[in-house]
Design an enzyme around this catalytic site. Structure first.
Site, PDB file in Angstrom:
ATOM      1  N   ASP A  69       0.847  -1.197   0.000  1.00  8.68           N
ATOM      2  CA  ASP A  69       0.000   0.000   0.000  1.00  8.68           C
ATOM      3  C   ASP A  69       0.886   1.252   0.000  1.00  8.68           C
ATOM      4  O   ASP A  69       1.809   1.371   0.817  1.00  8.68           O
ATOM      5  CB  ASP A  69      -0.861  -0.051   1.275  1.00  8.68           C
ATOM      6  CG  ASP A  69      -1.932   1.006   1.315  1.00  8.68           C
ATOM      7  OD1 ASP A  69      -2.427   1.398   0.240  1.00  8.68           O
ATOM      8  OD2 ASP A  69      -2.297   1.434   2.436  1.00  8.68           O
ATOM      9  N   GLY A 120      -8.947   5.730   1.254  1.00 11.78           N
ATOM     10  CA  GLY A 120      -9.576   6.626   2.226  1.00 11.78           C
ATOM     11  C   GLY A 120     -11.057   6.344   2.364  1.00 11.78           C
ATOM     12  O   GLY A 120     -11.872   7.254   2.472  1.00 11.78           O
TER      13      GLY A 120
HETATM   14  P1  13P Z   1      -8.754   4.912   5.540  1.00 10.85           P
HETATM   15  O1  13P Z   1      -7.896   5.827   6.349  1.00 10.85           O
HETATM   16  O2  13P Z   1     -10.046   5.558   5.144  1.00 10.85           O
HETATM   17  O3  13P Z   1      -8.989   3.591   6.188  1.00 10.85           O
HETATM   18  O4  13P Z   1      -7.967   4.615   4.163  1.00 10.85           O
HETATM   19  C1  13P Z   1      -6.953   3.664   4.127  1.00 10.85           C
HETATM   20  C2  13P Z   1      -6.253   3.613   2.830  1.00 10.85           C
HETATM   21  O5  13P Z   1      -6.644   4.193   1.836  1.00 10.85           O
HETATM   22  C3  13P Z   1      -5.039   2.797   2.795  1.00 10.85           C
HETATM   23  O6  13P Z   1      -4.391   2.922   1.572  1.00 10.85           O
HETATM   24  O1  G3H Z   2      -3.108   4.917   3.647  1.00  5.88           O
HETATM   25  C1  G3H Z   2      -2.230   4.704   4.470  1.00  5.88           C
HETATM   26  C2  G3H Z   2      -2.400   3.726   5.535  1.00  5.88           C
HETATM   27  O2  G3H Z   2      -3.406   4.107   6.420  1.00  5.88           O
HETATM   28  C3  G3H Z   2      -1.074   3.350   6.160  1.00  5.88           C
HETATM   29  O3  G3H Z   2      -0.814   3.928   7.396  1.00  5.88           O
HETATM   30  O4  G3H Z   2       1.715   4.102   7.313  1.00  5.88           O
HETATM   31  O5  G3H Z   2       0.448   4.232   9.485  1.00  5.88           O
HETATM   32  O6  G3H Z   2       0.640   2.065   8.269  1.00  5.88           O
HETATM   33  P1  G3H Z   2       0.586   3.576   8.160  1.00  5.88           P
HETATM   34 ZN    ZN Z   3      -4.573   4.904   0.750  1.00  4.39          ZN
END
Ligand code: 13P
Ligand code: G3H
Ligand code: ZN
Length: 305
Positions: free
Chosen positions: A78, A208
């Site tokens: 991610d 998000g």
């Molecule tokens: P949220 O903060 O809405 O859960 O989004 C997470 C996200 O997009 C991780 O890539």
């Molecule tokens: O979109 C991003 C994620 O919420 C990742 O968050 O870097 O704290 O694991 P993190």
């Molecule tokens: Zn994200």
């Protein structure tokens, strides 16, 4: 793996939940719930989750999960910010990687995304990129910036053609974290529609997208967590997006909220115990309930076959 999952989701009008994990317990809860719902599932790690878990441990967690999981599961990086991180995730065993250079100038986003795509495809790995700024929503933007945050449908077409990327994260008004709206919730479905008309064969991704359940927020406030004013994406929006070309829906904040509701409630009611497994099991139980609910909203129940 992810390529086939998202193509099926696109063809059949549903979305697959992509849930972030940073511990083995959260991963196990996500998998157990997907198995119970007979749903395909995506488990994803951020760069900071990779360093929290440790690369060697993560490699073996992925191997063990793949071996034991009874539904199709895809492991995903991610928000990878560089070619090096994407390469690292591929070496660890991810089926797909996100290269997120959306904050860079457009031509730089294209060049780095293309470099990652060329390398990942040579290893049979699928690539998600991002165009537009998911961080912002209308409430937070100055008027003159308003349109700059949303993904341009015309640019999306050119971006996909020039990079050969497999899926695209788009900005239509969602925002990361627990505070998405200070006023009325809004998503630009008109832009989503234009994007899917421009690139009808490309699965789209919604970041998000946490719902930030009101009951859980109230419970966390009772438990002393400072989460006043948190507000997420309404379920109706997510149901609608899932039936359109949104094929992957990311959730991290919701997982964190559920996990902590379970853990803190258990600590409150069972505060004499030093056996942390009780607290963690309560957290896992809440995460599993959340994932089951999301699977119902996204329409991926019984799509494992
Ligand atoms: P949220 O903060 O809405 O859960 O989004 C997470 C996200 O997009 C991780 O890539
Ligand atoms: O979109 C991003 C994620 O919420 C990742 O968050 O870097 O704290 O694991 P993190
Ligand atoms: Zn994200």
């Amino acid at each position: 793996m992810e390529k086939y999952l998202l193509k099926d989701a696109l063809k059949n009008g549903y979305a697959i939940g992509a849930f972030n994990f940073s511990t083995l317990e959260v991963l196990k809860a996500i998998i157990a719930s997907a198995e119970k719902q007979n749903s395909p599932i995506i488990a994803q790690v951020s760069e900071s989750a990779i360093s929290f878990i440790g690369e060697e441990y993560l490699k073996d967690m992925i191997k063990a999960a793949r071996k034991n999981c009874k539904v199709p599961i895809s492991f995903h990086l991610d928000h990878g910010k560089s070619f090096e991180t994407a390469k690292k995730a591929i070496d660890i065993g991810c089926d797909s990687v996100m290269i997120d250079c959306s904050m860079l100038p457009y031509e730089d986003n294209i060049n780095i995304t293309k470099k990652v795509v060329d390398y990942a495809h040579s290893k049979g790995v699928y690539v998600e990129a991002e165009l537009g700024s998911i961080a912002g929503n209308e409430d937070d933007l100055k008027v003159e910036d308003k349109n700059s945050c949303y993904t341009s449908p015309i640019q999306a077409k050119e971006f996909v053609e020039r990079t050969n990327v497999d899926s695209l994260a788009i900005a239509i008004g969602t925002k990361h974290g627990a505070y998405k709206y200070s006023g009325e919730a809004k998503l630009r479905f008109d832009i989503l529609e234009e994007i899917q008309n421009q690139i009808p064969d490309i699965p789209l991704v919604l970041h998000g997208a946490s719902g930030v359940n009101e009951v859980d927020v109230a419970r966390l406030l009772e438990l002393g967590v400072d989460i006043q004013g948190a507000k997420g994406i309404p379920e109706d929006f997510l149901r609608k997006a899932s039936k359109m070309h949104i094929c992957k829906i990311n959730g991290d904040t919701d997982v964190r909220i559920s996990y902590m509701v379970g853990i803190l409630s258990n600590i409150e009611s069972n505060n004499k115990s030093i056996d942390y497994r009780g607290y963690l099991a309560a957290g896992m139980n809440e995460v599993a309930k959340l994932v089951a609910h999301k699977i119902e909203i996204y329409g991926s129940k019984d799509k494992a076959n």
